[in-house]
Scaffold this active site. Structure first.
Site, mmCIF file in Angstrom:
data_model
loop_
_atom_site.group_PDB
_atom_site.id
_atom_site.type_symbol
_atom_site.label_atom_id
_atom_site.label_comp_id
_atom_site.label_asym_id
_atom_site.label_seq_id
_atom_site.Cartn_x
_atom_site.Cartn_y
_atom_site.Cartn_z
ATOM 1 N N SER A 1 0.839 -1.191 0.000
ATOM 2 C CA SER A 1 0.000 0.000 0.000
ATOM 3 C C SER A 1 0.871 1.238 0.000
ATOM 4 C CB SER A 1 -0.910 0.020 1.238
ATOM 5 O OG SER A 1 -0.138 0.176 2.418
ATOM 6 N N LYS A 2 0.310 2.323 -0.522
ATOM 7 C CA LYS A 2 1.076 3.565 -0.649
ATOM 8 C C LYS A 2 1.395 4.177 0.702
ATOM 9 C CE LYS A 2 -3.207 6.170 -1.446
ATOM 10 N NZ LYS A 2 -4.001 6.860 -2.471
ATOM 11 N N ARG A 3 0.700 3.763 1.771
ATOM 12 C CA ARG A 3 0.992 4.290 3.104
ATOM 13 C C ARG A 3 2.338 3.785 3.616
ATOM 14 N NH1 ARG A 3 -2.630 6.622 6.500
ATOM 15 N NH2 ARG A 3 -4.687 7.069 5.638
ATOM 16 N N LYS A 4 2.766 2.608 3.137
ATOM 17 C CA LYS A 4 3.999 2.006 3.644
ATOM 18 C C LYS A 4 5.081 1.895 2.586
ATOM 19 C CE LYS A 4 1.574 -0.604 7.214
ATOM 20 N NZ LYS A 4 1.337 -1.942 7.819
ATOM 21 N N ASN A 5 4.720 1.987 1.332
ATOM 22 C CA ASN A 5 5.679 1.873 0.235
ATOM 23 C C ASN A 5 5.146 2.671 -0.946
ATOM 24 O OD1 ASN A 5 8.173 0.541 0.240
ATOM 25 N ND2 ASN A 5 7.221 -1.471 0.388
#
Length: 491
Positions: A253-257
């Protein structure tokens, strides 16, 4: 002899995702290895979120990686059109067939009723699904309600008992009880199909022989198999690939990567290296070597070598692999890579125009525009304390801008400026004070060339990455804090 035909079918509703490239790569390799064709189809029936800009970014990013397709919206082909929004009449015809054969029904339930039903089922610990209220409506009542213009959707009938058996090329036999399968909406009230109907109809009409997709679609396989049976068609061979995961094993996910392909291009990764890395996601060469080209992968490709363990997308590992590729370039290729990246005339024209009024010597350029060529700037939390905006407010401003940028459809100087002005007003800041932490997050310094223009030039992907980077340094907001910020800017 059967000609192998595979496809990738992205939705143009945001940034081009590395997961799309991952699935496209495996579909391409399988088709090429068997002397078949690879098709690109645009699934744009979500009219609220689909955009031409997003479609163009998908095509651009996949081509940058070195992927090509035999048929698609930009190259044509014998089974077009290749945009679902242009195939509405085809879906209408096929859903009518299902109604006439008794495999589908009109549902007049309101969104309010369905929402209340779902909440009640969840509160009782039940699997939320449609309760079949409209399943047995008399035909004359259906006709009368349709004639009156009452809104409705069309749902598929689903068995209530027994077990659906799915054969998967990687996983073998999969059994899913029919009681877990919802009476799926096939046609929305606006007359456009849902993914499930369009996917099955398009795959059949485009003669797709193998559907290689992410494992998140396993739960939908029974619905698709049922539709193939209802139409009397042979179902393609299914192969559900393992999902890309963050280092903590959660879904990528864009929140972590960073998940946008264009982000990795902006950061200076070589397309061959990123494609190589995606190829390593759950698959390996027979000799286990780490570095290999697309041609190498096609030549040696075998789906039986795919691991179901859940490949971890580790940026540090990607950095290591990209370094291998950089060191393998000859001097001419290395210079060309830099020119393709950001030392090309169109990009330099935009960047140098930003500092021309500020320089006296060519050597003055670097301090002014060096941040255009950086990845994530080195910044510290102390840089976000200003006279009229403290660190906590800076954090809220950066999150608000990140949230708004993710909703943006177009990205240019005018839209970026309008976004910043609107957010400053909603949050009660003068524009100058609102932009103070943005200057630091984007440029790494307290002043630079006009930062809104810089954001437009850099592109949304890199801007979002820098905003997330700054928020990480200041401290990630809780879900409650995020909600409060969003509510404030939506008032």
């Amino acid at each position: 002899m059967l000609t192998v035909r595979t496809r990738v079918a992205p939705s143009p509703t945001g940034d081009p995702h590395v997961g799309t490239a991952y699935i496209a790569l495996f579909n391409l390799c399988f088709a090429r290895q068997h002397g078949g064709q690879f098709i690109l189809r645009i699934e744009d029936t979500d009219q609220m979120r689909s955009t031409a800009e997003s479609e163009q970014k998908i095509l651009e990013s996949l081509r940058w990686l070195g992927l090509s397709w035999d048929e698609g919206p930009d190259v044509g082909g014998p089974y077009g059109p290749y945009r679902q929004s242009e195939r509405a009449a085809i879906y209408q015809q096929h859903v009518q067939e299902l109604l006439e054969r008794g495999h589908a029904f009109h549902c007049f339930c309101s969104p309010a009723r369905l929402d209340a039903l779902r909440k009640e089922q969840i509160s009782l610990g039940q699997n939320p699904c449609y309760d079949g209220l409209c399943l047995h409506l008399a035909q004359n009542e259906v006709v009368e309600r349709l004639a009156s213009g009452e809104p409705c959707v069309i749902r598929m009938k689903v068995p209530q008992e027994g077990v659906c058996t799915i054969d998967d090329l990687l996983r073998g036999r999969i059994e899913i009880p029919w009681s877990q399968i919802d009476m799926q909406v096939l046609m929305k009230a606006d007359g456009l199909p849902t993914y499930h109907l369009a996917n099955v109809v398009d795959d059949h009409l485009m003669q797709i022989t193998h559907v290689i997709r992410g494992e998140e679609w396993i739960s939908s396989a029974p619905k698709h198999q049922l539709l193939y049976q209802y139409f009397g068609w042979n179902m393609p061979t299914l192969c559900h690939m393992p999902l890309l995961r963050n280092p903590d094993r959660s879904k990528l996910s864009k929140r972590k990567n960073p998940t946008s392909i264009l982000f990795y291009r902006s950061m200076g990764y070589l397309p061959a290296a990123l494609l190589n890395y995606l190829g390593r996601m759950g698959w390996s060469m027979p000799d286990e070597r780490e570095q290999f080209s697309l041609e190498d992968m096609i030549r040696e490709f075998d789906l039986s070598r795919v691991s179901l363990g859940g490949p971890v997308f580790d940026v540090e590992k990607l950095d290591w692999l990209n370094a291998l590729w950089l060191r393998s370039l000859n001097p001419d290729s290395l210079v060309q890579a830099f020119m393709d990246w950001k030392f090309n005339r169109p990009f330099l024209d935009q960047v140098l125009a930003q500092c021309l009024s500020r320089i006296q010597r060519l050597s003055d350029v670097v301090p002014w525009v060096g941040f255009f060529f950086e990845g994530l700037p080195e910044i510290k939390a102390e840089q976000f304390a200003f006279k009229k905006v403290d660190a906590a407010q800076s954090r809220e401003i950066l999150f608000a801008l990140l949230w708004a940028s993710e909703q943006a459809i177009a990205w240019n100087s005018a839209t970026v400026e309008a976004m910043c002005v609107s957010l400053a007003g909603h949050m009660g800041f003068k524009l100058r004070d609102f932009m103070a932490p943005v200057f630091v997050a984007i440029s790494g310094r307290s002043s630079s060339t006009p930062v809104m223009e810089a954001m437009a030039i850099m592109g949304a992907d890199l801007v979002r990455a820098r905003l997330r980077h700054a928020i990480q340094i200041l401290g990630v907001l809780s879900k409650e804090e995020e909600l409060l910020v969003v509510q404030k800017i939506q008032e």
